[in-house]
Structure formats: structure tokens, C-alpha cells
Design an enzyme around this catalytic site. Sequence first.
Site, short mmCIF file in Angstrom:
data_model
loop_
_atom_site.label_atom_id
_atom_site.label_comp_id
_atom_site.label_asym_id
_atom_site.label_seq_id
_atom_site.Cartn_x
_atom_site.Cartn_y
_atom_site.Cartn_z
CE LYS A 76 13.73 -21.34 56.81
NZ LYS A 76 13.18 -22.49 57.56
CB SER A 151 12.55 -21.06 61.18
OG SER A 151 12.67 -22.14 60.29
CB SER A 175 10.28 -24.27 60.05
OG SER A 175 10.75 -23.93 61.32
N1 GLN Z 1 10.33 -24.32 66.19
C1 GLN Z 1 11.21 -25.42 66.02
C2 GLN Z 1 12.61 -25.04 66.44
O1 GLN Z 1 12.78 -23.95 66.85
C3 GLN Z 1 11.19 -25.90 64.59
C4 GLN Z 1 11.93 -25.02 63.67
C5 GLN Z 1 12.06 -25.62 62.31
O2 GLN Z 1 11.25 -26.45 61.88
N2 GLN Z 1 13.10 -25.23 61.62
O3 GLN Z 1 13.51 -25.79 66.38
#
Ligand code: GLN
Length: 486
Positions: A76, A151, A175
Amino acid sequence: MHDKTLAELTRSLEAGEFSSRELTQHLLGRIDRLDGKLNSFITVTYDQALVAADAADKARAAGEAGPLTGLPLALKDIFCTQGVKTTAGSRMLDNFISPYDATIVEKLEAAGTVSLGKTNMDEFAMGSSNENSHYGAVKNPWDLDAVPGGSSGGSAAAVAAGLVPAAIGTDTGGSIRQPAAFCGITGLKPTYGRVSRYGMIAYASSLDQAGPMARSAEDCALLLGAMAGHDLRDSTCVARGVPDYTEELDTPLAGLKIGLPREYFGDGLDPQVEAAIREAIKVFESLGASVREVSLPHTHYAIPAYYVIAPAEASSNLSRFDGVRFGHRCDNPADLIDLYKRSRAEGFGDEVKRRILIGTHTLSEGFFDAYYKKAQQVRRLIRQDFLDAFEEVDVLMGPASPTPAFDLGAKKDPVSMYLQDIYTIAINLAGIPGMSVPAGIAGSRPIGLQILGSHFTEARLLNVAHQFQQATDWHRQRPAFAEENA
Ligand code: GLN
């Protein structure tokens, strides 16, 4: 070649069916041909990949190969990689070449893996659909009209499409698990502190963890073993031995006590998802597990608590992007204040700005006690819910997401996007480990079963997931996209 798990690829490399260089070239070729349709990579590191593959082939020839030697993966784009662009999906870091490697990057390299490049993501890991990336949305290989989740959407899509056998993601509120669910792969968010956060661009430091995304629980076990462990450069990284996570994979599940949180099967759960999860539970019963309902009474407060705590930490972490030291700098600033204002206004996208505003507000004098402190108290109650449940059962199971992947562009309202995280977010607040495992397909879109355990029970979770994968073949299903483009 592009269909195999890491464990299978190792056997092929050992048997001399192909070399790491051939495997790497094959996958780089697929990325070239196919990723235009998916947008799962931000940067492909062709030259470095071939150098690493040759080194791995040499090590193997010298009899020095470990279980991950010569295996390709993707990172990532939130992990700092020396000499390689590292963007966190943001315009702010579009010009940033990292001068050092994240700890997990060093560790995976030392294990002999071959990085093919950096995958697309929501900007600074804020999102549940990968639509918040400065580099454009990622498409789900199962259905090009659907989001891959977020994400870590690029990581999930690349694995599902057969561009790479495994990828590393991060999980602050879901995410790893939610994109794994949406793309029909296996993902693990480790216990907070299990894996070093050094060199991982910070979103919400008390919640962020890196973890593997792959085609099987066995592969996740191999990767976690290489990533985990104490690191003096991250003070929250726990000094605790790293077990061989593959050792317990074959333990039979007879006697396993599974809890189904009542709150995870209520309103808003898609009936097809619920049916798939209930079918999966039956598989565990047939393997000798017992099932009972449990309650996590504070579940309801997880989203509000998270969306106070995460933006607060983010607003503080993101203050370092000021146009002075690194990252985007506006043209011709009139003075220092203008430099700060315009560099940040131009460098950050809408969702990041929204969270900086919320976070700065909740941390400000007069609001700190009402919001931030209160949210931390609620967090404690949420953690206690899990500890109480694990007094009664070994693992908890439920859906990873209330629905299968939704359409690109379907969730324009930020709150409807936040509600997506209902089943994943509390796990980060509690610091416990969680997995998502493929457990069904609705139409053309995969469904993920979530498996949760108490702190540092990764070996048990991997065992439970592996036994499920011995009894089912959901994790073997591939999207038509990967097969048509064989
Ligand atoms: N959807 C959550 C957020 O927007 C989690 C994102 C994540 O785990 N990085 O913060």
C-alpha cells in the site's frame, strides 16, 4: 502462475517449475496489460523488482531460501520505501521520494520478497471505497461498476485480479478487512502493537495497524510471521515473541466456542450477506464448533466514538504537512502564513480537510472534554464489551460489511460512507485482531466473514480461517476478469 497462493508458488519455485524472475516478469506484464482497467497501482517498480527477483533466485540456488524467498507482493502506498515515490494517495506527497524504508518494508525485503510496487488507496487512508484517492478511484475486478472497498482498495483489487499474489494493507477502522471482503480475498488486521508502525504514514496513531491481504489464511500466516515483532523505533510496538503462525493452522476445531454478537445481525444487514454468514457458521458447526449468541452492548457508539478519535489524531498527525519540510508547496507564497494556507489547501483533498476541521474542533479548548475525552471513555466501554465476550467464547463471528461492494459513486454523503464501517471499527477501538475471509458471492460480488479474537490470538484466528478454507472453496473463486485475462 498468477492464480496460485504464496504457499503454492513456493512449491513451484522449489520444484524449479519457474524462477522468481519469470514469475515477476509474468506479473509485471499483467500489470502493464490489465491495470489500466483497474487503477490498482500508483507506482510500479519494474527495475527494483527484477533486481530483487534475481537476488532471490541466487539465494535459492545457494540453498538459502526461506518460505517467502522470491515471492512477489505489493505495498500500500502508505509505507515509506527508500528511493521510491510514497504518496499516501495524496497530492500533498505526489513529489515525495522516501529517504528510508518502513520497518515492515525492511522485514519483508529481508525475508526475500519481491515488491512489484505501491498500491492505490484513499488519501491518507481516509475512506471506505478508495474513491478519495488523488490518483483516481480503483475498480473492483469482480464487477468494474463496483468499488473495491477502502482504504486499501488497490491492494485488494490487485490480489483479486491476479496481478500479485499478496499485498500489504493498513487498517485503522476496517481498511484491510472491508476491501478484502469486497474483493473476495483474505485479510488480517493484527492486534494493535503486533506490527511496527515505523515508516507507515500516520492516520490515527492509536488505531493504525499494518497487515497482510492474500488468497488464503495460510498465506496471511506466512506474511504476518515476517512482519510482526518488536521495533525500538515504534514505542507502541509490543516486545513479545513472534510465534510460527503456520504451526497451529491444522489444529482441529472440535470444541471451538463461537460467539455471534447480536448487534451484528440487526437492521441494515443485507439479507444475502446474512444468509452467507449463517451458512458459514453451519460449516463451523459441522467441524465441531459450538455457537452461541453474545452481546456487545456498546456497538452502537463505535462509529460516533471513532469519528471523533480518528479525526482528532489525524488533525494532529497531518499538521506536519506545512509546505516547508516536504510535500507540496504552493507557488509564489506572499508570506509564511500564505505558504501554509495555500500549500495545505492545494495539497489535501476534501475528505482529509473535513477530518482536519472536525479533529481540530474536537481538540480545541472548551470542546476537548465534551468530545475527545468522552469518546475515549466510550472507547474503554467498547473494549470491555469484547473482553467480557471473550470470557465466554474463543472467537466472535459476523459479517465484515453490511453489504457486498456498492457501486462507484453510490455514496456521495460522507455519513453514509462512515456507516459502512459499523462492523469493523470497534475492533480497532478495542485493539483486538480481526480477519475477513471469503464466504459467499451475491450476484457477482463477494461476501466476507469476519472472525475476531482477543488480543494476540492471531495464531488462533488463522487456524480457524484455515480450517474453514479446507472445508470450503470460496477463497478459490476468481473473478471473470482474472480468468478472461489469463
Ligand atoms: N473507513 C474508515 C475511515 O475512513 C477506516 C479507514 C481505515 O481503516 N484506514 O476512517
